[in-house]
Write an enzyme that holds these catalytic residues in place. Structure first.
Site, PDB file in Angstrom:
ATOM      1  N   ASP A 143      -2.598  -1.872  14.024  1.00  0.00           N
ATOM      2  CA  ASP A 143      -2.056  -2.721  12.971  1.00  0.00           C
ATOM      3  C   ASP A 143      -0.560  -2.984  13.102  1.00  0.00           C
ATOM      4  O   ASP A 143      -0.116  -4.136  13.106  1.00  0.00           O
ATOM      5  CB  ASP A 143      -2.357  -2.082  11.608  1.00  0.00           C
ATOM      6  N   ALA A 171      -2.822  -6.158   8.855  1.00  0.00           N
ATOM      7  CA  ALA A 171      -3.562  -6.832   9.922  1.00  0.00           C
ATOM      8  C   ALA A 171      -5.016  -6.368   9.956  1.00  0.00           C
ATOM      9  O   ALA A 171      -5.938  -7.175  10.092  1.00  0.00           O
ATOM     10  CB  ALA A 171      -2.889  -6.570  11.271  1.00  0.00           C
ATOM     11  N   ASP A 172      -5.228  -5.060   9.815  1.00  0.00           N
ATOM     12  CA  ASP A 172      -6.586  -4.525   9.776  1.00  0.00           C
ATOM     13  C   ASP A 172      -7.375  -5.087   8.600  1.00  0.00           C
ATOM     14  O   ASP A 172      -8.558  -5.420   8.725  1.00  0.00           O
ATOM     15  CB  ASP A 172      -6.552  -3.006   9.667  1.00  0.00           C
ATOM     16  N   GLN A 173      -6.740  -5.174   7.453  1.00  0.00           N
ATOM     17  CA  GLN A 173      -7.460  -5.600   6.263  1.00  0.00           C
ATOM     18  C   GLN A 173      -7.764  -7.095   6.296  1.00  0.00           C
ATOM     19  O   GLN A 173      -8.827  -7.529   5.842  1.00  0.00           O
ATOM     20  CB  GLN A 173      -6.668  -5.202   5.021  1.00  0.00           C
ATOM     21  N   ALA A 176     -10.695  -7.307   8.485  1.00  0.00           N
ATOM     22  CA  ALA A 176     -11.914  -6.964   7.759  1.00  0.00           C
ATOM     23  C   ALA A 176     -12.431  -8.163   6.970  1.00  0.00           C
ATOM     24  O   ALA A 176     -13.636  -8.445   6.962  1.00  0.00           O
ATOM     25  CB  ALA A 176     -11.641  -5.788   6.826  1.00  0.00           C
TER      26      ALA A 176
END
Length: 401
Positions: A143, A171-173, A176
């Site tokens: 991230d 960034a990860d979320q 998702a």
């Protein structure tokens, strides 16, 4: 309870944040999410934590946050027998989710083509840092690295200090959310056509997509963002857009509001000399200093009351603990809890949306490693003898609640 995704079965090979958050969102909506973890240690997030502390003395807050409403099946994916079992399960599954580095699962026989061969209608969602080809395909995609590479970090923080990563796995979320967006779209398409497909999501593309207005501004206006040295909240914005101090040590954000209304509300007529769009941008650090001097004359609550009465866009800056107790957060019921067999009562953030007919809910805590292995395999017709053999041979881990 009737839920929007009842009847959808997901084989979830994902770990850490991007994939698990996506499958948790789908699980909240009723999907049957089977979390397939490594035998023994399970998801890597189980061994990571904040503050060097563990919830209930043993459980990771990171893992607990992103894995509710799932059941865990912990297997040795390198085992030929396990491979055969998973391919049998795939015949009855709707979706496969994974976010290993590109090629890792395919080498073990769990790529899109492997699943498609046994279930042509399968939807295979693959998450990565930079995509599945190109010059960065072998790089680790984490991230904070993506925040730096995408341009987000260069826009964050004060100009006289280092660039600052945001205080969450943004960034990860976003990745998702893109997984969920792709999976739901693919499910709808398959409902109409019977055709499955592969979905590729990567963190870099997702974060750049969410910086679209910044990219459009730079690439079309011939200007580059330069971070201000003050508390201005965005490198492309003029004053007063920013963060301001108060008399009692608090902070208030002030967003897009008529500058005349602001200086009149603050009873600071001397600020009128700046009331021009070009001036508010060119002298934004100077304006911030002047406005900040005025906001520091008021306590946080008094300042907010004054600004809100004038319909100025503003809010208090709160830390996590204070935000969790905010009256609007309480009204929306955003903070809830579930009971975990080892961690006890775990306070968590609940589903973020309301639905009149199929409300997402929390029905299961985050699972222990392999907690549901026996029941899951039995549901797919795997014999008790085979299940016992997997356990005895170390190809399956079952943790008792």
């Amino acid at each position: 309870m009737n839920k929007a995704l009842n009847g959808v079965t997901i084989l979830d090979f994902s770990h850490l944040l991007q994939g698990p958050f996506a499958t948790q969102l789908l699980a909240d909506m009723g999907a049957n999410v089977i979390k397939i973890e490594r035998a023994g240690s399970g998801d890597m997030f189980r061994s990571m934590t904040f503050f060097a502390k563990w919830v209930g003395g043993s459980e990771s807050p990171n893992f607990l946050a992103w894995n509710r409403n799932k059941r865990s099946l912990a297997l040795n994916l390198k085992s030929p027998e396990v491979h055969a079992i998973i391919m049998e399960m795939a015949k009855k599954a709707d979706v496969v989710v994974q976010n290993f580095r590109p090629g890792v699962l395919a080498k073990l026989g769990y790529g899109y083509e492997d699943f498609k061969a046994v279930n042509p209608g399968i939807i295979y969602c693959s998450g990565s840092g930079y995509g599945e080809d190109g010059p960065y395909v072998t790089r680790p995609g984490q991230d904070m690295l993506i925040q730096g590479l995408s341009g987000l970090m260069a826009n964050t923080g004060r100009g006289d200090q280092n660039p600052v990563p945001v205080g969450a796995g943004l960034a990860d979320q976003i990745g998702a959310m893109n997984m969920v967006y792709g999976i739901l779209s693919a499910l709808y398409y398959r409902e109409k056509t019977g055709i499955g497909q592969k979905i590729e999501v990567n963190l870099l593309a997702g974060l750049i997509a969410h910086l679209n207005q910044e990219y459009v501004g730079v690439l079309n206006l011939g200007e580059d963002f330069v971070r201000p040295n003050s508390g201005i909240g965005h490198p492309g914005m003029q004053a007063p857009f920013g963060v301001y101090e108060t008399a009692d040590g608090g902070y208030v954000t002030i967003a897009m509001s008529p500058f005349k209304t602001l200086y009149e509300t603050l009873e600071a007529p001397a600020l009128a000399v700046y009331d021009d769009l070009g001036t508010l941008f060119e002298k934004r650090d100077e304006v911030w200093e002047k406005v900040n001097a005025e906001t520091k004359k008021f306590g946080t609550a008094d300042l907010l009351d004054r600004l809100l009465a004038a319909d100025i866009w503003c809010a208090e800056v709160k830390d996590i603990r204070k935000a969790a107790e905010d009256p609007q957060v309480t009204h929306l019921g955003l903070i809830t809890s579930y009971e975990h067999p080892r961690a006890g009562t775990v306070r968590v953030v609940g589903p973020a949306i309301r639905m009149s007919e199929t409300q997402p809910t929390i029905d299961r805590p985050a699972p222990l490693v392999g907690q549901h292995g026996r029941e899951i395999l039995a549901e797919f017709g795997i014999s008790a003898e085979t299940i016992a053999r997997l356990e005895e041979g170390g190809d399956m881990t079952v943790s008792e609640a």
